[in-house]
Design a protein around this motif. Sequence first.
Motif, PDB file in Angstrom:
ATOM      1  N   SER A   9      33.130 -57.166  18.285  1.00 25.30           N
ATOM      2  CA  SER A   9      34.081 -57.076  19.269  1.00 25.30           C
ATOM      3  C   SER A   9      33.462 -56.268  20.384  1.00 25.30           C
ATOM      4  N   HIS A  35      40.355 -55.089  18.687  1.00 24.31           N
ATOM      5  CA  HIS A  35      40.695 -55.759  17.222  1.00 24.31           C
ATOM      6  C   HIS A  35      41.871 -56.737  17.515  1.00 24.31           C
ATOM      7  N   TRP A  37      42.828 -59.189  18.544  1.00 22.59           N
ATOM      8  CA  TRP A  37      42.832 -60.726  18.706  1.00 22.59           C
ATOM      9  C   TRP A  37      42.846 -61.053  17.263  1.00 22.59           C
ATOM     10  N   PHE A  38      42.394 -60.305  16.299  1.00 18.53           N
ATOM     11  CA  PHE A  38      42.589 -60.823  14.924  1.00 18.53           C
ATOM     12  C   PHE A  38      43.571 -60.458  14.053  1.00 18.53           C
ATOM     13  N   LEU A  41      45.936 -63.303  12.484  1.00 21.62           N
ATOM     14  CA  LEU A  41      45.088 -64.487  12.099  1.00 21.62           C
ATOM     15  C   LEU A  41      45.169 -64.581  10.506  1.00 21.62           C
ATOM     16  N   TRP A  44      42.100 -63.400   8.640  1.00 23.83           N
ATOM     17  CA  TRP A  44      42.096 -61.809   8.560  1.00 23.83           C
ATOM     18  C   TRP A  44      42.990 -61.345   7.696  1.00 23.83           C
ATOM     19  N   HIS A  55      46.818 -70.158  12.068  1.00 29.46           N
ATOM     20  CA  HIS A  55      45.242 -70.614  11.959  1.00 29.46           C
ATOM     21  C   HIS A  55      44.990 -71.186  13.121  1.00 29.46           C
ATOM     22  N   ASP A  58      40.158 -69.110  16.597  1.00 28.10           N
ATOM     23  CA  ASP A  58      39.868 -67.693  16.100  1.00 28.10           C
ATOM     24  C   ASP A  58      39.918 -67.617  14.570  1.00 28.10           C
ATOM     25  N   ALA A  59      40.640 -67.937  13.888  1.00 27.14           N
ATOM     26  CA  ALA A  59      40.904 -67.799  12.478  1.00 27.14           C
ATOM     27  C   ALA A  59      39.521 -68.558  11.814  1.00 27.14           C
ATOM     28  N   VAL A  62      36.705 -66.174  12.308  1.00 25.79           N
ATOM     29  CA  VAL A  62      36.738 -65.033  11.355  1.00 25.79           C
ATOM     30  C   VAL A  62      36.145 -65.681   9.726  1.00 25.79           C
ATOM     31  N   HIS A 170      32.310 -61.150  20.014  1.00 30.00           N
ATOM     32  CA  HIS A 170      33.829 -61.448  20.417  1.00 30.00           C
ATOM     33  C   HIS A 170      34.148 -60.681  21.773  1.00 30.00           C
ATOM     34  N   HIS A 204      34.080 -66.230  22.016  1.00 31.29           N
ATOM     35  CA  HIS A 204      33.110 -65.726  20.913  1.00 31.29           C
ATOM     36  C   HIS A 204      31.806 -66.618  21.169  1.00 31.29           C
TER      37      HIS A 204
END
Length: 211
Positions: A9, A35, A37-38, A41, A44, A55, A58-59, A62, A170, A204
């Motif tokens: 990231s 971080h 953003w995750f 999710l 994560w 979900h 972005d998920a 990951v 990211h 991403h």
Amino acid sequence: MGTVSCQISMSLDGYVAGPEQSRQDPLGRGGLRLHEWFFGLDAWREQHGLSGGEHTVDAEVVEEMTRDVGAYIMGRRMFGDGGGRWEPGWRGWWGEDPPFRTPVFVLTHQEREPLPMAGGTEFHFVTEGPRAALARAREVAGDRRISVAGGADTVRQFLAAGLLDVLQLHIVPIVLGAGEPLLAGLGDLRLAQESVVAGPTVTHVTYRVLR
Ligand SMILES: NC(=O)c1ccc[n+]([C@@H]2O[C@H](COP(=O)([O-])OP(=O)(O)OC[C@H]3O[C@@H](n4cnc5c(N)ncnc54)[C@H](OP(=O)(O)O)[C@@H]3O)[C@@H](O)[C@H]2O)c1
């Protein structure tokens, strides 16, 4: 041989950690925003033994990041404990059951015995530099992927030595102003854009590193 990739990231001004890393601020001042953003999710949360979460695209990113990874490589500052001699009892930031679940090779100038953890993670401490860490990672990973997890210093060395195949950024729309710059001093680094996934709060971008 498995691909060697880095997923990291980065702020709009090119930092992967803020200034003044510390026990209170492992990602440096303001760096935790890289971080955010995750954390919500499902992918994560599952990796960290938590339930629930959203979900989203972005998920899926990951999930893809961790699929088929046979070994990780990271720098000692990402592993934590500052620098210099090891603090007795320091076992990384992630608790007794770290999310890696494979061997992790930590670049450091301070020798240390391997550190087995719960869940399949085992930290190995490598004092001979990136090529040696990569050779050891390849031995255990076989044809699976190798992930260079960070931080900036470590990733820069892999890029400078031509050891990285894929770089996924990211890109988080924040400006940190100072910290650990990912791409500083790399000169004529050439990348070819392979794909772009636009999430609701982060983009991403995957690049192939040209040699
Ligand atoms: N934004 C993200 O997605 C992301 C991802 C990962 C990490 N991070 C953050 O990035 C920061 C850490 O990055 P960083 O650039 O400061 O440091 P780093 O790359 O994690 O670690 C650098 C340290 O690793 C050891 N090292 C590096 N190269 C070596 C070599 N060739 N031989 C022997 N030892 C070597 C040295 O430690 P010693 O000499 O002390 O042993 C060096 O000080 C942390 O804040 C972390 O949370 C962010």
